[in-house]
Design a protein around this motif. Sequence first.
Motif, short mmCIF file in Angstrom:
data_model
loop_
_atom_site.label_atom_id
_atom_site.label_comp_id
_atom_site.label_asym_id
_atom_site.label_seq_id
_atom_site.Cartn_x
_atom_site.Cartn_y
_atom_site.Cartn_z
N ILE A 171 0.86 -1.18 0.00
CA ILE A 171 0.00 0.00 0.00
C ILE A 171 0.89 1.23 0.00
N HIS A 172 0.98 1.90 -1.14
CA HIS A 172 1.86 3.06 -1.30
C HIS A 172 1.10 4.38 -1.28
N ASP A 173 -0.10 4.39 -1.87
CA ASP A 173 -0.85 5.64 -1.97
C ASP A 173 -2.34 5.35 -2.09
N ILE A 174 -3.14 6.42 -2.07
CA ILE A 174 -4.59 6.28 -2.18
C ILE A 174 -5.15 7.52 -2.85
N ARG A 175 -6.16 7.32 -3.71
CA ARG A 175 -6.82 8.41 -4.41
C ARG A 175 -8.28 8.51 -3.97
N PHE A 176 -8.78 9.75 -3.86
CA PHE A 176 -10.17 9.99 -3.50
C PHE A 176 -10.88 10.72 -4.64
N TYR A 177 -12.16 10.36 -4.85
CA TYR A 177 -12.98 10.94 -5.91
C TYR A 177 -14.28 11.46 -5.29
N THR A 178 -14.71 12.64 -5.70
CA THR A 178 -15.88 13.27 -5.08
C THR A 178 -17.15 12.46 -5.28
N ASN A 179 -17.25 11.75 -6.40
CA ASN A 179 -18.46 10.96 -6.68
C ASN A 179 -18.14 9.89 -7.71
N TYR A 180 -19.15 9.10 -8.06
CA TYR A 180 -18.96 7.99 -8.98
C TYR A 180 -18.54 8.47 -10.37
N LYS A 181 -19.12 9.60 -10.79
CA LYS A 181 -18.78 10.14 -12.11
C LYS A 181 -17.28 10.42 -12.22
N ASN A 182 -16.72 11.07 -11.21
CA ASN A 182 -15.29 11.39 -11.25
C ASN A 182 -14.42 10.14 -11.11
N LEU A 183 -14.92 9.13 -10.43
CA LEU A 183 -14.19 7.85 -10.39
C LEU A 183 -14.08 7.27 -11.79
N ILE A 184 -15.21 7.27 -12.52
CA ILE A 184 -15.23 6.74 -13.88
C ILE A 184 -14.34 7.58 -14.80
N LEU A 185 -14.35 8.90 -14.60
CA LEU A 185 -13.54 9.80 -15.43
C LEU A 185 -12.07 9.82 -14.99
N ARG A 186 -11.76 9.11 -13.89
CA ARG A 186 -10.40 9.06 -13.33
C ARG A 186 -9.93 10.46 -12.91
N ASN A 187 -10.85 11.24 -12.39
CA ASN A 187 -10.56 12.62 -12.00
C ASN A 187 -10.58 12.72 -10.47
N HIS A 188 -9.44 12.40 -9.84
CA HIS A 188 -9.40 12.42 -8.37
C HIS A 188 -9.23 13.84 -7.85
N TYR A 189 -9.72 14.09 -6.63
CA TYR A 189 -9.57 15.42 -6.04
C TYR A 189 -8.53 15.41 -4.92
N GLN A 190 -8.15 14.22 -4.44
CA GLN A 190 -7.07 14.09 -3.47
C GLN A 190 -6.23 12.87 -3.80
N HIS A 191 -4.93 13.00 -3.62
CA HIS A 191 -4.01 11.88 -3.84
C HIS A 191 -2.97 11.92 -2.72
N HIS A 192 -3.06 10.94 -1.83
CA HIS A 192 -2.14 10.87 -0.70
C HIS A 192 -1.10 9.78 -0.94
#
Length: 472
Positions: free
Chosen positions: A252-273
């Motif tokens: 486990i190196h990193d994690i991405r967060f998406y505001t909603n399902y649409k942005n998950l599908i579009l691969r548009n994350h709003y946070q990347h830790h």
Amino acid sequence: MIGILYFLALLSSTVARGHVGLWTEGNGRNGTNGGNGNKCTCDAFLPTSTFPIKDMVLVEQTAVEISNRLELEMGKLESYETKLTSYAERIVNLTVEIERMEKNPGSYNNAHTEDVKIEIKQVEALIVELQSSIQGSTTVFESLHEQIAAMVETLTRLEKTYDKNVVLATRREYIKVQLQLEECERRHQELFNPNIGSCAHTGIIKISKPIVSQLNAHLSTSYKFGGWGKDSKPIPDRESMYWYSAYSSAAIHDIRFYTNYKNLILRNHYQHHTLASGWRGTGNNFIVRDNTLYYQINNPFGMAKLNFTTMKYDQRVVTKASARFSYAYSSNQNFDFAADETGLWVIYATEESGGRMVIAKINEPSFGIEEEWQTSVYKPGVSNAFMVCGVFYAVRTIDIQGDEIFYKFDTKTKQESFISVPFERFQDNYYNLDYNPTDQKLYMYNDGYYVNYHLWFNHTAKAIEESPALST
């Protein structure tokens, strides 16, 4: 027109790769070109395999067909909503009328009683008709998910082989119908499954076909190890958030967060830790709860958590837990974190239990073990496990395409039983399978693909009487 565009796209990409020899000189036998014996030639070497335009057209046609079917289903939902309101009013009026009859039976004659009986039968018939319509919609959703899964495979194959920009327009159509289906299912769930968060049932009785969202955000099938899903106890304003984490090994190196399902599908994350080197974990049975990542560490061997609100890190050593026993698909899955309607859990095996699985309830504020229950299931024979309403469910592989829930243990009654609830996998292996109480779905990370499942529960009258709703 489409064929010309694809040809131009291929030709331009071929030029960019240096596959077209531009004007070259050659020795002309007939002394042409001014008699100097030279002539200019242009050699264009097109690819040996042509762009599969039939596949693209088929995907586009499928997207249009799915979109049209979803519009019909959305129309049905509006009709269902109207009917439910009407039926509810009739049932309330009937209930009031029957109560009056019970209080004053002498005030009503036989003809009036027969009228009430007829109206009851009419309402029963309407409810049966509505149930049949609902089942029809569920079948339609399953069929649409199968079509979308086929689209995912085609688009992924084309993106690997051909220019991604050429495929992009069709992928947008796929994203559109995927979001339509998600919205349609959400409304269907709100209308006909109002028991989200309730434990008024006696367990799982059925699992849907695999619902495939798409390949992971890295667009790589080499990222087989990982997980995805929703926060099981979301903080305010993050109820629609999704998360994803994966790697080419069980780390486990990193994690991405998406505001909603649409942005998950579009691969548009709003946070990347990206986890600091001292905070990195292993295994793939991690979850996100209350904006906190719960996961396994190996140095020291134990469990860890990282709160993304405060960026505070904490760890605990579980002295009884053994590093020798893991799930069937991976050698690094010693701690399996789970969350349900009743709280946070961790599942492991011990030397003392001989490799049989132990269920432990975690006290979230102290991050300590509150209570333990030992099962009779040998962990290396299990593919994965999860918790629902304080009940432990173990899963095993039964053939090349299918798994089954084969065992459950109720921590409230301390009773165990062997069951058989089969379901399909999309790909061969999976390293993360978790239940989420916010939508009562199973989330699976299946060889790099986002996959989830709907669950059906046995909502019986006895269960409703004996098992009141539990809060997180």
